[in-house]
Design an enzyme around this catalytic site. Sequence first.
Site, PDB file in Angstrom:
ATOM      1  N   ASP A  69       0.823  -1.207   0.000  1.00  0.00           N
ATOM      2  CA  ASP A  69       0.000   0.000   0.000  1.00  0.00           C
ATOM      3  C   ASP A  69       0.863   1.265   0.000  1.00  0.00           C
ATOM      4  O   ASP A  69       2.087   1.200  -0.136  1.00  0.00           O
ATOM      5  CB  ASP A  69      -0.942  -0.043   1.208  1.00  0.00           C
ATOM      6  CG  ASP A  69      -2.321   0.496   0.904  1.00  0.00           C
ATOM      7  OD1 ASP A  69      -2.449   1.364   0.032  1.00  0.00           O
ATOM      8  OD2 ASP A  69      -3.296   0.065   1.562  1.00  0.00           O
ATOM      9  N   GLU A 128      -0.680   1.822  -5.051  1.00  0.00           N
ATOM     10  CA  GLU A 128      -0.529   3.246  -4.748  1.00  0.00           C
ATOM     11  C   GLU A 128      -1.642   4.083  -5.387  1.00  0.00           C
ATOM     12  O   GLU A 128      -1.485   5.293  -5.552  1.00  0.00           O
ATOM     13  CB  GLU A 128       0.880   3.739  -5.095  1.00  0.00           C
ATOM     14  CG  GLU A 128       1.330   3.540  -6.516  1.00  0.00           C
ATOM     15  CD  GLU A 128       0.791   4.609  -7.455  1.00  0.00           C
ATOM     16  OE1 GLU A 128       1.335   5.704  -7.515  1.00  0.00           O
ATOM     17  OE2 GLU A 128      -0.213   4.310  -8.138  1.00  0.00           O
ATOM     18  N   TRP A 129      -2.772   3.413  -5.707  1.00  0.00           N
ATOM     19  CA  TRP A 129      -4.040   4.047  -6.059  1.00  0.00           C
ATOM     20  C   TRP A 129      -4.001   4.804  -7.382  1.00  0.00           C
ATOM     21  O   TRP A 129      -4.865   5.645  -7.645  1.00  0.00           O
ATOM     22  CB  TRP A 129      -4.524   4.984  -4.944  1.00  0.00           C
ATOM     23  CG  TRP A 129      -4.173   4.556  -3.574  1.00  0.00           C
ATOM     24  CD1 TRP A 129      -4.249   3.281  -3.055  1.00  0.00           C
ATOM     25  CD2 TRP A 129      -3.642   5.374  -2.527  1.00  0.00           C
ATOM     26  NE1 TRP A 129      -3.819   3.258  -1.765  1.00  0.00           N
ATOM     27  CE2 TRP A 129      -3.440   4.528  -1.403  1.00  0.00           C
ATOM     28  CE3 TRP A 129      -3.332   6.731  -2.424  1.00  0.00           C
ATOM     29  CZ2 TRP A 129      -2.936   4.998  -0.196  1.00  0.00           C
ATOM     30  CZ3 TRP A 129      -2.843   7.202  -1.216  1.00  0.00           C
ATOM     31  CH2 TRP A 129      -2.642   6.346  -0.122  1.00  0.00           C
ATOM     32  N   GLY A 130      -2.993   4.543  -8.227  1.00  0.00           N
ATOM     33  CA  GLY A 130      -2.899   5.244  -9.498  1.00  0.00           C
ATOM     34  C   GLY A 130      -2.393   6.665  -9.380  1.00  0.00           C
ATOM     35  O   GLY A 130      -2.375   7.411 -10.372  1.00  0.00           O
ATOM     36  N   ASP A 159      -9.743   3.157  -3.892  1.00  0.00           N
ATOM     37  CA  ASP A 159     -10.463   1.948  -3.502  1.00  0.00           C
ATOM     38  C   ASP A 159     -11.864   1.881  -4.094  1.00  0.00           C
ATOM     39  O   ASP A 159     -12.578   2.885  -4.168  1.00  0.00           O
ATOM     40  CB  ASP A 159     -10.607   1.887  -1.980  1.00  0.00           C
ATOM     41  CG  ASP A 159      -9.296   1.615  -1.272  1.00  0.00           C
ATOM     42  OD1 ASP A 159      -8.254   1.604  -1.954  1.00  0.00           O
ATOM     43  OD2 ASP A 159      -9.310   1.424  -0.052  1.00  0.00           O
TER      44      ASP A 159
END
Length: 676
Positions: free
Chosen positions: A173, A206-208, A228
């Site tokens: 994460d 890393e969520w883009g 998410d």
Amino acid sequence: MSAERRRTPARGWVLAASLALCATAFAQPASGAEPTPAPPAGDGLALTPPMGFNNWNTTHCEADFNETLVRDIADIFVSHGLKEAGYTYVNLDDCWALPERAPNGDLVPDPVRFPHGIKAVADYVHSKGLKFGIYSSAGTKTCNEAGFPGALGHEQQDANLFASWGVDYLKYDNCNNQGVNAIERYTKMRDALRATGRPIVFSICEWGTNQPWEWGKGVGHLWRTTIDINDSWASMLSILKLNMVRADHAGPGHWNDPDMLEVGNGGMTATEYRSHFSLWSMMAAPLLIGADLRKVTPETFEILGNRDVIAVDQDPLGVQGRPIRSAGGLHVFVKPLAGGDRAVALFNENDTPARIETNAAELGLPQASGYQLRDLWAHTDAHTAGTISAMVPAHGTAMYRIGADRHWFQYPPALDAAAEVELSYASALPVVAPGTPAAYTTTLGNSGGAPVNSVRAKLLTPPTWSVRATSDPTTTTLRENERFRTTWEVSAPPGTPPGRYPVSASFDYVNPQTGAPATLTHTSEAVVPEVPQTGTRYLSDVPWLRSYNGWGPVEIDRANGGRLAGDGGPLTLRGVTYAKGLGTHALSSVEYFTGGACSEVRALVGVDDGRAGSVTFEVWTDGERAYDSGPLTRTDPAKELVADISGAKAVRLVATDAGDGVQNDHADWAELTLTC
């Protein structure tokens, strides 16, 4: 997992607009670090998108996240055929460790959740012929509020520990990263994992934020392209649209990851979950089950275990499917497959059914006299002369596999059926008002290369409804590339309770391959509304036809709060509290049936006290805007809304973001009344 999870509900906003805001909020400095080039031959891992389970979407950090859950999931994978279908990884997410490291710096498993330790759990998973995954963060702490230890500065020590436990997959994460460049952080853990000598799939989460699709190949095996997902149609749809444009960056050993599956968690319909599963498979996405399989329905297992659809996701060619046509909420996705076939998804994001059509030439197939067409949800085979057509339900997806086949004539012709009601306006719901005749049309289309004979149409409704054909329901021959239509008059009797009722087009015909009688049925639904009562009523006491809301549900007689119904405070505008009304959040829409019998909507509207947003309130009648408040902010007094709705069949109450984004756009419709 992302920092989004730690936001309080009152500060939430509609997901579709928050994606850009989150990317800004978590952006890393773009300083100098460059990815290490991928090794020429690759490491042979994740040659197809990983499939398995992750607990986060269903358990978060609740008490039932423990070793019993992990063992039970592994058992279910075996007993319910999911292992045979390709599901391999049983993965832990956050909260598996204690908040502090051991004196020697090692991570320590929570002894309450995992009394036998992580290695024992991994050994159990391995004993079932499955693989085991774990979670950490490329920061000093993980994303949970409790702040469990992250791996920043401990990369090799943690990688060695994971390898000693038998870890096969690491989800890594992005929280508490101390501003260290993302490429540097993720490359360092990649190197640490390789140094262990154990093959471990590396999931970059890393969520883009830092465009990992640009540098992730050779660093990780998959990378998140968005924040998410949550268990809602709006979340799934917005993430789909962000991920579907990244197809050029995916392939064997390096996949775009639009986050885990929500199938079975209960926040969407079965139709929506089938779309979710179909579209993730078309995009060659990792298929990580996010539901507690001990609690789901047989229908969930049917969706997750659809091997025809899984085969598309796991196709060894490794091409991410992409939309070749998207307009008006209707999409055609195509995915080239090994051997030359194509997978096709016809996706309808709208609230009403729609016909979607494509053809072999548009899909890039070679010209042929006929093609084999397999319906991947019905598991049936047919032939087509080149056309693929379906009446796709609201929020639904039809999915096929098509390929040139010199023996195409061995299969029956591809037929598609539909029953459609005449709508009061474009994109209206299929309303059948009690006591008022509605006009329906049934259609049978033949996309095959052979005629269909002796066709008889029927329209099937609830038993108390009246049905009368107003054109001939029979035809001797339905030739290739023709459609047969019959019109009908349908009435639901006065007093029919409001609700959704099945209405089906059914066609009897003769199968040209066998000469045997056959039947094709397509079921749609009719919406029976509550008939408006004479006089003036509070609209919060009237059932709506449909609604959507930017954050959480539309609230009745309360302000919009968080994600759960009833969690908002009182409706309050400039210090005055109102007992009646609706609490919404831009972007939102609430639609009511008025049947041409109502004259006026009234309300006091404004941004709920304590919120910093700006909102425009609109009233729409049969697809036309009848009222626009203009932008209102928290500093504006409550505005009196009076809208003339005379003659309208349906009225929609819309809250927009006033053009500046949706953060804190809590929109109150106080003292909201309807006069009929």
